[in-house]
Design an enzyme around this catalytic site. Structure first.
Site, PDB file in Angstrom:
ATOM      1  N   GLU A 196       0.876  -1.167   0.000  1.00  0.00           N
ATOM      2  CA  GLU A 196       0.000   0.000   0.000  1.00  0.00           C
ATOM      3  C   GLU A 196       0.919   1.224   0.000  1.00  0.00           C
ATOM      4  O   GLU A 196       1.858   1.288   0.797  1.00  0.00           O
ATOM      5  CB  GLU A 196      -0.873   0.040   1.267  1.00  0.00           C
ATOM      6  CG  GLU A 196      -1.793   1.252   1.246  1.00  0.00           C
ATOM      7  CD  GLU A 196      -2.604   1.473   2.527  1.00  0.00           C
ATOM      8  OE1 GLU A 196      -2.255   0.894   3.568  1.00  0.00           O
ATOM      9  OE2 GLU A 196      -3.573   2.241   2.455  1.00  0.00           O
ATOM     10  N   ARG A 252       5.919 -12.919   9.031  1.00  0.00           N
ATOM     11  CA  ARG A 252       6.580 -11.655   8.729  1.00  0.00           C
ATOM     12  C   ARG A 252       7.899 -11.579   9.481  1.00  0.00           C
ATOM     13  O   ARG A 252       8.122 -12.295  10.452  1.00  0.00           O
ATOM     14  CB  ARG A 252       5.658 -10.481   9.070  1.00  0.00           C
ATOM     15  CG  ARG A 252       5.318 -10.362  10.545  1.00  0.00           C
ATOM     16  CD  ARG A 252       4.235  -9.304  10.767  1.00  0.00           C
ATOM     17  NE  ARG A 252       4.529  -8.089  10.027  1.00  0.00           N
ATOM     18  CZ  ARG A 252       3.585  -7.262   9.553  1.00  0.00           C
ATOM     19  NH1 ARG A 252       2.316  -7.548   9.721  1.00  0.00           N
ATOM     20  NH2 ARG A 252       3.923  -6.169   8.924  1.00  0.00           N
ATOM     21  N   LYS A 302       4.862   0.012  10.798  1.00  0.00           N
ATOM     22  CA  LYS A 302       4.779   1.317  10.163  1.00  0.00           C
ATOM     23  C   LYS A 302       4.429   2.398  11.178  1.00  0.00           C
ATOM     24  O   LYS A 302       4.985   3.483  11.171  1.00  0.00           O
ATOM     25  CB  LYS A 302       3.717   1.281   9.066  1.00  0.00           C
ATOM     26  CG  LYS A 302       4.226   1.794   7.722  1.00  0.00           C
ATOM     27  CD  LYS A 302       3.212   1.556   6.630  1.00  0.00           C
ATOM     28  CE  LYS A 302       3.779   0.685   5.528  1.00  0.00           C
ATOM     29  NZ  LYS A 302       2.846   0.455   4.414  1.00  0.00           N
TER      30      LYS A 302
END
Length: 561
Positions: A37, A262, A272
């Site tokens: 994104e 991850r 983030k």
RNA sequence: UGGGCCGUCGUCUAAUGGUAGGACCCUGGCCUUUGACGCCAGUUGUAGAGGUUCGAAUCCUCUCGGCCCAGCCA
């Protein structure tokens, strides 16, 4: 050799793909995608995904698309699109013509939604956000059906069209899939497909006032691009049945989603939100601060694409939650840099040395090897003269047992130059050593004694009058603990910030060959570490050097004991 | 405690019913004009309990532990 590498065990994802190919699934075709994104900068965790997706495509003769998952205009921006493309390219991957945006599919997605409404598989719900949450139930209790659930297809269709036309305010209605409000999987409790967002989108502008949710966009995007293997992280395993439900209801190409764990790295954070906080609260200067685990930060720090790709290969791909030791990242870096970096000499904490028996204002040039790991890197000349700088740490007045370097009366080698012996220690009124007087042995030019005499240490140096003065920034890990997130006592991760993560040294003396150093070149300052020119701080000014990573330091370990 | 996922050296990761191996870290040693690099050696592991089997890290059962999910984020 080839056979050996063929035998090398595949990770579980590559094993699945190899088997699919063997079974001629998708006619043997392999298509992956990297779908960020564009709402922030890429970090080392994304690099893992990039290496996996592009790597798999390369290895199996397939393709890998770069697709921007831009379904939420409130968070996305072209600034991020550009930085992401730059980072992927820098890592050495090429998406060629295969650049896509989920926003390219807004019309397809809208048409899909209309199909589902007509088939009574979706409905417009007019509950507000709080009510929807309340009706959803909890982890252990089933949800309740919305009073609008049995609205006619005709009415839903009318409302949905008017949502699209911008007739309603944000939050007035949503489009939901009609699945199962009692499912143990919360994602199946009539998930929201579309919401009203009166926001300008970075690519579609004000064309749309409704936007699809990720859950209603991702699977279909994969399907439209005929992605065979949709690789994503573990948290997307829960909604997988939903993606499968959509593709089945729509009767479109069904990709196979496979989830992997991850990346987590010790001594840093990779979410983030937290990285954003570090920037916003001024703990670091920016997203590309050399201490950040972002791709741009690592690049500025002096990391190489080779090192990052090698690291991704070393960590493997599994479903196990894990925290990779940052030492492994640093190892991959040093492995690459050792082979490729040019050796130079630079003194970070200078101590003046006067060679008392060296002729006054003369000087000479000595040969130095640029890279002992690579003969083709050649040699260079380094100037030598009466006054030098050596590293303050390389002298001790009262040397402990295992200290091999310079001390009063002791002889050491100046790398590529001469043996010198310290004869006098000059101090100021505070008793601090300010200068050393040494004698040199002219017979040892180049660093060897004709009489076969040995010295225990070789130290680096620069000629005082030939050297250039530069700023050097030393970086250390950002956090003082291996796992700053999820502290047991509930401490915030910022409490573990390392106050010593940045040390700025203004008065470092470097050998003159470094005057032309340009960003993007990695140097090894012998005996100290790897350094590179900072790309940002060196514009229109003298180059500033960043320390990428230190060399292994056996003395530091001895000293520490 | 509803659903999903996962437990192998300190940290990652192999072994797909047949000798638990590799890497990083760490510790010694050798080499050395970088106390670097390299080389050699070494320590340490199948969460637990049952079961199946000639044989189990692997298959089965239970127990314990960890991660994720209740955004109109992705």
């Amino acid at each position: 050799m080839e056979q050996e590498s063929n035998k090398k065990s595949l990770d579980f994802i590559r094993a699945i793909i190899a088997e699919d190919i063997a079974n001629n699934k998708n006619e043997g075709r392999v298509a992956t995608r990297f779908p960020p994104e564009p709402n922030g900068y890429l970090h080392i965790g994304h690099a893992k995904s990039i290496c996996l997706n592009f790597g798999v495509a390369e290895e199996f003769g397939g393709t890998c698309n770069l697709r921007f998952d831009d379904t939420n205009p409130t968070k996305e921006d072209t600034e991020y699109v550009e930085s992401i493309m730059e980072d992927v390219k820098w890592l050495g991957y090429d998406w060629g013509e295969r650049l896509y945006y989920a926003s390219d599919y807004f019309q397809n997605l809208y048409d899909f939604a209309v199909m589902l409404i007509k088939g009574e598989k979706a409905y417009v719900d007019s509950l507000n956000a709080d009510e929807i949450r309340e009706y959803r139930g909890t982890l252990s209790e089933p949800g309740r059906e919305s009073p609008f659930r049995e609205r006619s297809a005709k009415e839903s269709l009318d409302l949905f069209e008017r949502m699209k036309e911008g007739e309603f305010e944000e939050g007035a209605h949503v489009l939901r899939a009609k699945i199962d409000m009692s499912s143990g999987n919360l994602n199946m409790r009539d998930p929201i497909m579309y919401r009203i967002l009166k926001q300008s989108h970075h690519r579609t502008g004000d064309t749309w006032s409704i936007y699809p949710m990720y859950d209603f966009a991702h699977g279909q995007s994969d399907s439209l691009e005929e992605i065979t293997h949709s690789l994503c992280t573990l948290e997307f395993a829960d909604p997988r049945p939903l993606y499968d439900w959509f593709t089945e209801q729509l009767g479109i190409y069904a990709q196979r989603q496979i989830e992997f764990a991850r990346l987590n790295l010790s001594y840093t954070v990779l979410s983030k939100r937290k990285l954003m906080q570090l920037v916003q609260d001024g703990h670091v200067s920016s997203w590309d601060d050399p201490r950040m685990p972002t791709v741009s930060g690592l690049r500025r720090r002096g990391y190489t694409p080779v090192a990052i790709r090698s690291f991704c290969e070393k960590i493997g791909v599994t479903k196990q939650d894990s925290v990779i030791d940052v030492a492994l990242l640093e190892h991959a870096l040093k492995e690459d840099l050792n082979k490729s970096a040019l050796r130079v000499m630079g003194v970070l904490n200078p101590l003046k040395v006067v060679i008392t028996n060296y002729p006054g204002d003369s000087s000479e040039e000595l040969d130095a090897v640029n890279n002992p790991e690579d003969e083709s890197a050649g040699k260079r000349k380094v100037p030598f003269s009466k006054e030098l700088y050596i590293e303050r740490d390389d002298f001790m007045e009262e040397p402990p047992k295992k200290f091999y370097r310079l001390s009063l009366g002791r002889e050491v080698r100046l790398r590529y130059a001469y043996f010198i012996t310290c004869t006098d220690v000059i101090k100021n009124e505070d008793g601090e050593v300010t200068e050393l007087h040494c004698t040199y042995d002219p017979q040892t030019r180049g660093g060897n004694s004709p009489d076969g005499r040995k010295v225990k240490a070789t130290i680096h140096w620069v000629s005082a009058k030939h050297s250039i003065k530069r700023e050097v920034r030393l970086y250390d890990r950002l956090f003082t603990v291996a796992e700053p997130e999820g502290d047991k006592e509930g401490k915030d991760f910022t409490e573990f910030l390392n106050p010593q993560s940045l040390t700025v040294l203004k008065d470092c003396y470097l050998e003159p060959s470094l005057a032309d150093a340009t960003p993007g070149v990695n140097y090894q300052f012998e005996r100290l570490g790897y350094f590179t020119v900072d790309t940002i701080s060196s514009k229109n000014t003298k180059p500033v050097f960043n320390r990428t990573v230190t060399l292994r330091d056996a003395w530091a370990k001895v000293k520490g004991k």
